[in-house]
Design a protein around this motif. Structure first.
Motif, short mmCIF file in Angstrom:
data_model
loop_
_atom_site.label_atom_id
_atom_site.label_comp_id
_atom_site.label_asym_id
_atom_site.label_seq_id
_atom_site.Cartn_x
_atom_site.Cartn_y
_atom_site.Cartn_z
N ALA A 1 0.83 -1.21 0.00
CA ALA A 1 0.00 0.00 0.00
C ALA A 1 0.86 1.26 0.00
O ALA A 1 0.59 2.21 -0.75
CB ALA A 1 -0.93 -0.01 1.21
N VAL A 2 1.92 1.26 0.80
CA VAL A 2 2.82 2.42 0.84
C VAL A 2 3.53 2.58 -0.50
O VAL A 2 3.64 3.70 -1.03
CB VAL A 2 3.85 2.27 2.00
CG1 VAL A 2 4.97 3.29 1.88
CG2 VAL A 2 3.14 2.40 3.34
N TYR A 3 3.98 1.48 -1.07
CA TYR A 3 4.66 1.55 -2.36
C TYR A 3 3.75 2.13 -3.45
O TYR A 3 4.16 3.01 -4.20
CB TYR A 3 5.16 0.17 -2.79
CG TYR A 3 5.77 0.19 -4.17
CD1 TYR A 3 7.06 0.66 -4.35
CD2 TYR A 3 5.04 -0.21 -5.28
CE1 TYR A 3 7.61 0.73 -5.62
CE2 TYR A 3 5.59 -0.14 -6.55
CZ TYR A 3 6.87 0.32 -6.71
OH TYR A 3 7.42 0.40 -7.97
N VAL A 4 2.52 1.66 -3.51
CA VAL A 4 1.58 2.16 -4.52
C VAL A 4 1.28 3.64 -4.27
O VAL A 4 1.26 4.45 -5.21
CB VAL A 4 0.29 1.32 -4.53
CG1 VAL A 4 -0.79 1.98 -5.37
CG2 VAL A 4 0.59 -0.08 -5.04
N ALA A 5 1.08 4.02 -3.02
CA ALA A 5 0.79 5.42 -2.69
C ALA A 5 1.96 6.32 -3.09
O ALA A 5 1.75 7.39 -3.68
CB ALA A 5 0.48 5.56 -1.20
N VAL A 6 3.16 5.91 -2.79
CA VAL A 6 4.34 6.71 -3.14
C VAL A 6 4.49 6.79 -4.65
O VAL A 6 4.77 7.85 -5.21
CB VAL A 6 5.62 6.13 -2.48
CG1 VAL A 6 6.88 6.73 -3.07
CG2 VAL A 6 5.57 6.34 -0.97
N SER A 7 4.29 5.66 -5.32
CA SER A 7 4.40 5.61 -6.78
C SER A 7 3.43 6.58 -7.43
O SER A 7 3.79 7.30 -8.37
CB SER A 7 4.14 4.18 -7.26
OG SER A 7 4.19 4.12 -8.65
N VAL A 8 2.21 6.62 -6.94
CA VAL A 8 1.19 7.52 -7.49
C VAL A 8 1.50 8.97 -7.10
O VAL A 8 1.44 9.87 -7.94
CB VAL A 8 -0.22 7.09 -7.03
CG1 VAL A 8 -1.26 8.15 -7.38
CG2 VAL A 8 -0.58 5.74 -7.64
N ALA A 9 1.84 9.19 -5.84
CA ALA A 9 2.08 10.56 -5.36
C ALA A 9 3.28 11.21 -6.06
O ALA A 9 3.26 12.41 -6.33
CB ALA A 9 2.31 10.55 -3.85
N LEU A 10 4.29 10.43 -6.36
CA LEU A 10 5.48 10.98 -7.01
C LEU A 10 5.42 10.89 -8.52
O LEU A 10 6.39 11.22 -9.20
CB LEU A 10 6.73 10.28 -6.48
CG LEU A 10 7.01 10.45 -4.98
CD1 LEU A 10 8.26 9.68 -4.57
CD2 LEU A 10 7.13 11.92 -4.61
N ALA A 11 4.29 10.45 -9.03
CA ALA A 11 4.06 10.34 -10.48
C ALA A 11 5.15 9.52 -11.17
O ALA A 11 5.64 9.88 -12.24
CB ALA A 11 3.92 11.73 -11.10
N TRP A 12 5.50 8.40 -10.56
CA TRP A 12 6.45 7.50 -11.20
C TRP A 12 5.80 6.92 -12.44
O TRP A 12 4.57 6.91 -12.55
CB TRP A 12 6.84 6.37 -10.25
CG TRP A 12 7.72 6.80 -9.11
CD1 TRP A 12 8.35 8.00 -8.94
CD2 TRP A 12 8.05 6.02 -7.97
NE1 TRP A 12 9.05 8.01 -7.78
CE2 TRP A 12 8.90 6.80 -7.15
CE3 TRP A 12 7.72 4.74 -7.54
CZ2 TRP A 12 9.41 6.34 -5.94
CZ3 TRP A 12 8.24 4.28 -6.36
CH2 TRP A 12 9.08 5.06 -5.57
N PRO A 13 6.58 6.42 -13.37
CA PRO A 13 5.97 5.79 -14.56
C PRO A 13 4.99 4.69 -14.14
O PRO A 13 5.23 3.97 -13.15
CB PRO A 13 7.16 5.21 -15.30
CG PRO A 13 8.34 5.98 -14.81
CD PRO A 13 8.03 6.38 -13.40
N ARG A 14 3.91 4.60 -14.87
CA ARG A 14 2.84 3.67 -14.49
C ARG A 14 3.33 2.23 -14.40
O ARG A 14 2.85 1.45 -13.58
CB ARG A 14 1.68 3.79 -15.47
CG ARG A 14 0.43 3.19 -14.89
CD ARG A 14 -0.81 3.61 -15.60
NE ARG A 14 -0.98 5.05 -15.43
CZ ARG A 14 -1.58 5.83 -16.30
NH1 ARG A 14 -2.09 5.33 -17.39
NH2 ARG A 14 -1.70 7.13 -16.10
N TRP A 15 4.31 1.84 -15.22
CA TRP A 15 4.80 0.45 -15.20
C TRP A 15 5.37 0.07 -13.85
O TRP A 15 5.41 -1.11 -13.50
CB TRP A 15 5.82 0.20 -16.31
CG TRP A 15 7.12 0.94 -16.14
CD1 TRP A 15 7.47 2.13 -16.69
CD2 TRP A 15 8.23 0.52 -15.34
NE1 TRP A 15 8.72 2.49 -16.30
CE2 TRP A 15 9.22 1.51 -15.47
CE3 TRP A 15 8.49 -0.59 -14.54
CZ2 TRP A 15 10.44 1.43 -14.81
CZ3 TRP A 15 9.71 -0.67 -13.89
CH2 TRP A 15 10.67 0.33 -14.02
#
Length: 125
Positions: A30-44
C-alpha cells in the motif's frame, strides 16, 4: 496441536509470525503504490507491487493453512515444542508437495493483485 504431513507443520506461535509477514507485506504494498502515485512515477512501476503482494499472500496462506513452505523445504516442523526434523520420506514428500502448491497460489494471488492495482491506477489516473 500435532504435526500432520502435507497438512500442518506450524503451531500458533509460528502462525502469528506468518500473519505478521502477511500484514507487513500488505502495508508495504500500500505504501509503495501510494508513493508511486504521489510521485508520479511511470505507471509500469506499479507492476512491481507484485513482490510485496506476493509476500502478503504468502503470509496469509501460511497462517490460514498452518503450513510454512520454508520449513517444508528444510524438512522441519514446529508445532509448539521447537523445531523437529521430518524423518519420514513420505511425510517430507507430502510437505514439499503442499509447499509447491501454496507457493503457486501465493504467486497467482500476488500477480492478480498487481494486475488489479495497475488497472485501477490506469483507470483513475
Amino acid at each position: 496441536m500435532e504435526y500432520q504431513p502435507g497438512v500442518c507443520n506450524i503451531g500458533p506461535t509460528q502462525q502469528r509470525r506468518r500473519l505478521l509477514l502477511g500484514v507487513g507485506s500488505l502495508l508495504l504494498a500500500a505504501v509503495y503504490v501510494a508513493v508511486s502515485v504521489a510521485l508520479a512515477w511511470p505507471r509500469w512501476t506499479l507492476a512491481l507491487s507484485v513482490f510485496p503482494l506476493y509476500g502478503a499472500a504468502m503470509g496469509a496462506l501460511q497462517y490460514r493453512e498452518r503450513f510454512c513452505i520454508g520449513f517444508a523445504g528444510m524438512g522441519v516442523f514446529d508445532v509448539g515444542d521447537g523445531a523437529s526434523e521430518v524423518r519420514d520420506e513420505a511425510a517430507l514428500a507430502a510437505d514439499r508437495k503442499k509447499a509447491v502448491w501454496l507457493n503457486a497460489k501465493a504467486m497467482a494471488i500476488g500477480g492478480a493483485g498487481a494486475v488489479v492495482v495497475y488497472a485501477a491506477a490506469s483507470a483513475l489516473l
